[in-house]
Design a protein around this motif. Sequence first.
Motif, PDB file in Angstrom:
ATOM      1  N   GLY A   1      -9.649   8.431 -18.179  1.00  0.00           N
ATOM      2  CA  GLY A   1      -9.852   9.172 -16.908  1.00  0.00           C
ATOM      3  C   GLY A   1     -10.579  10.412 -16.957  1.00  0.00           C
ATOM      4  O   GLY A   1     -10.981  11.097 -15.798  1.00  0.00           O
ATOM      5  N   VAL A   2     -11.147  10.935 -18.250  1.00  0.00           N
ATOM      6  CA  VAL A   2     -11.961  12.049 -18.346  1.00  0.00           C
ATOM      7  C   VAL A   2     -13.142  11.978 -18.855  1.00  0.00           C
ATOM      8  O   VAL A   2     -14.326  12.159 -18.503  1.00  0.00           O
ATOM      9  N   ALA A   3     -13.164  11.100 -20.104  1.00  0.00           N
ATOM     10  CA  ALA A   3     -14.448  10.962 -21.005  1.00  0.00           C
ATOM     11  C   ALA A   3     -15.587  10.107 -19.991  1.00  0.00           C
ATOM     12  O   ALA A   3     -15.191   9.450 -19.286  1.00  0.00           O
TER      13      ALA A   3
ATOM     14  N   GLY B   1     -20.689  17.666 -21.661  1.00  0.00           N
ATOM     15  CA  GLY B   1     -20.250  16.325 -21.499  1.00  0.00           C
ATOM     16  C   GLY B   1     -19.276  15.798 -22.364  1.00  0.00           C
ATOM     17  O   GLY B   1     -18.986  14.602 -22.415  1.00  0.00           O
ATOM     18  N   LEU B   2     -18.938  16.674 -23.693  1.00  0.00           N
ATOM     19  CA  LEU B   2     -17.966  16.306 -24.324  1.00  0.00           C
ATOM     20  C   LEU B   2     -16.713  16.890 -24.364  1.00  0.00           C
ATOM     21  O   LEU B   2     -15.623  16.372 -24.659  1.00  0.00           O
ATOM     22  N   HIS B   3     -16.568  18.066 -23.709  1.00  0.00           N
ATOM     23  CA  HIS B   3     -15.156  18.810 -23.746  1.00  0.00           C
ATOM     24  C   HIS B   3     -14.663  18.818 -22.091  1.00  0.00           C
ATOM     25  O   HIS B   3     -15.577  19.124 -21.373  1.00  0.00           O
ATOM     26  N   PRO B   4     -13.463  18.411 -22.113  1.00  0.00           N
ATOM     27  CA  PRO B   4     -12.804  18.459 -20.687  1.00  0.00           C
ATOM     28  C   PRO B   4     -13.222  19.937 -20.128  1.00  0.00           C
ATOM     29  O   PRO B   4     -13.108  20.742 -20.802  1.00  0.00           O
ATOM     30  N   SER B   5     -13.232  20.048 -18.642  1.00  0.00           N
ATOM     31  CA  SER B   5     -13.338  21.231 -18.096  1.00  0.00           C
ATOM     32  C   SER B   5     -11.707  21.352 -17.601  1.00  0.00           C
ATOM     33  O   SER B   5     -10.747  20.446 -17.893  1.00  0.00           O
ATOM     34  N   LYS B   6     -11.414  22.386 -16.947  1.00  0.00           N
ATOM     35  CA  LYS B   6     -10.102  22.653 -16.122  1.00  0.00           C
ATOM     36  C   LYS B   6      -9.558  21.425 -15.513  1.00  0.00           C
ATOM     37  O   LYS B   6      -8.642  20.927 -15.960  1.00  0.00           O
ATOM     38  N   LYS B   7     -10.464  21.002 -14.868  1.00  0.00           N
ATOM     39  CA  LYS B   7     -10.049  19.954 -13.975  1.00  0.00           C
ATOM     40  C   LYS B   7      -9.520  18.657 -15.083  1.00  0.00           C
ATOM     41  O   LYS B   7      -8.699  17.855 -14.868  1.00  0.00           O
TER      42      LYS B   7
ATOM     43  N   GLY C   1      -4.512   8.591 -29.298  1.00  0.00           N
ATOM     44  CA  GLY C   1      -5.692   7.646 -29.776  1.00  0.00           C
ATOM     45  C   GLY C   1      -6.717   8.268 -29.044  1.00  0.00           C
ATOM     46  O   GLY C   1      -7.158   8.845 -28.159  1.00  0.00           O
ATOM     47  N   MET C   2      -8.081   7.711 -29.715  1.00  0.00           N
ATOM     48  CA  MET C   2      -9.570   8.401 -29.542  1.00  0.00           C
ATOM     49  C   MET C   2     -10.305   7.182 -29.291  1.00  0.00           C
ATOM     50  O   MET C   2     -10.166   6.132 -30.052  1.00  0.00           O
ATOM     51  N   GLU C   3     -11.298   7.148 -28.644  1.00  0.00           N
ATOM     52  CA  GLU C   3     -12.261   6.285 -28.678  1.00  0.00           C
ATOM     53  C   GLU C   3     -13.782   6.830 -29.038  1.00  0.00           C
ATOM     54  O   GLU C   3     -13.616   8.005 -28.757  1.00  0.00           O
ATOM     55  N   VAL C   4     -14.685   6.143 -29.347  1.00  0.00           N
ATOM     56  CA  VAL C   4     -16.054   6.660 -29.643  1.00  0.00           C
ATOM     57  C   VAL C   4     -16.691   6.881 -28.565  1.00  0.00           C
ATOM     58  O   VAL C   4     -16.848   6.029 -27.413  1.00  0.00           O
ATOM     59  N   PRO C   5     -17.332   8.150 -28.480  1.00  0.00           N
ATOM     60  CA  PRO C   5     -18.247   8.213 -26.923  1.00  0.00           C
ATOM     61  C   PRO C   5     -19.355   7.172 -26.966  1.00  0.00           C
ATOM     62  O   PRO C   5     -19.896   6.752 -27.979  1.00  0.00           O
ATOM     63  N   GLY C   6     -19.878   6.843 -25.940  1.00  0.00           N
ATOM     64  CA  GLY C   6     -20.823   5.485 -25.436  1.00  0.00           C
ATOM     65  C   GLY C   6     -21.933   5.895 -26.396  1.00  0.00           C
ATOM     66  O   GLY C   6     -22.505   4.865 -26.750  1.00  0.00           O
ATOM     67  N   TYR C   7     -22.572   7.134 -26.641  1.00  0.00           N
ATOM     68  CA  TYR C   7     -23.701   7.273 -27.198  1.00  0.00           C
ATOM     69  C   TYR C   7     -23.638   7.401 -28.636  1.00  0.00           C
ATOM     70  O   TYR C   7     -24.587   7.441 -29.483  1.00  0.00           O
TER      71      TYR C   7
ATOM     72  N   ASP D   1      -6.390  18.968 -16.500  1.00  0.00           N
ATOM     73  CA  ASP D   1      -5.387  18.613 -15.354  1.00  0.00           C
ATOM     74  C   ASP D   1      -4.903  17.030 -15.646  1.00  0.00           C
ATOM     75  O   ASP D   1      -3.687  16.731 -15.239  1.00  0.00           O
ATOM     76  N   VAL D   2      -6.323  16.363 -15.584  1.00  0.00           N
ATOM     77  CA  VAL D   2      -5.839  14.730 -15.606  1.00  0.00           C
ATOM     78  C   VAL D   2      -5.315  14.447 -16.907  1.00  0.00           C
ATOM     79  O   VAL D   2      -4.136  13.606 -16.861  1.00  0.00           O
ATOM     80  N   ILE D   3      -5.628  15.041 -17.970  1.00  0.00           N
ATOM     81  CA  ILE D   3      -5.150  14.798 -19.205  1.00  0.00           C
ATOM     82  C   ILE D   3      -3.391  14.932 -19.302  1.00  0.00           C
ATOM     83  O   ILE D   3      -2.640  14.140 -19.704  1.00  0.00           O
TER      84      ILE D   3
END
Length: 187
Positions: free
Chosen positions: A149-151, A161-167, A112-118, A170-172
């Motif tokens: 936990g990432v967005a 600000g859109l794509h996860p880093s390695k860290k 599932g996805m949610e829309v970014p706040g902006y 790891d959370v995902i």
Amino acid sequence: MRRIVFFGDSLTAGHGLQNPSVESYPALIKDKLQQENLLYEVINAGMSGDTSSGGLSRLDYWISQPVDVFILELGINDILRGLPLSSIHRNLDTLLQKVRRKYPQCKIIVMGMEVPGYANVARLEEFTSIYRRLAEAHNATLVPFFLEGVAGIKQMNLNDGLHPSKKGYDVIATKVWPVIRGVLETA
């Protein structure tokens, strides 16, 4: 060997990572499978910039060989481009129908996805409900929010600000692994 296909956009592909083949979430799940001696071939069918219609058009290639578990992560690019919610739902529904028709026993997981706040989306709830409705319609397992936990957390994302880093990945991977593991137990 059984196959897991991770089918998605840049979030699945690992866009922006130094080495997506070891840092993306499909790669991290592959590591977890190996640690538990679970023999699955892991296919990262993520494509940066992909939309639901793009995914539908390239699906046949990725399901040309048997698929035991199909993990869908698509739709956020559609909403960011202002595409109609009905089109997103229709495309993803058609995509999952094709997978189910070809491999009736395939286990499906919907991220599932949610829309970014902006993002300016008047029907936010309707967008997020697409994934729940798809999971229900296709007897699939739902991860309510793939980026939980990432967005929006700076240190978990790349500079865009859109794509996860390695860290962030790891959370995902840590959050989705129990869901995937549970599905594998029933496969």
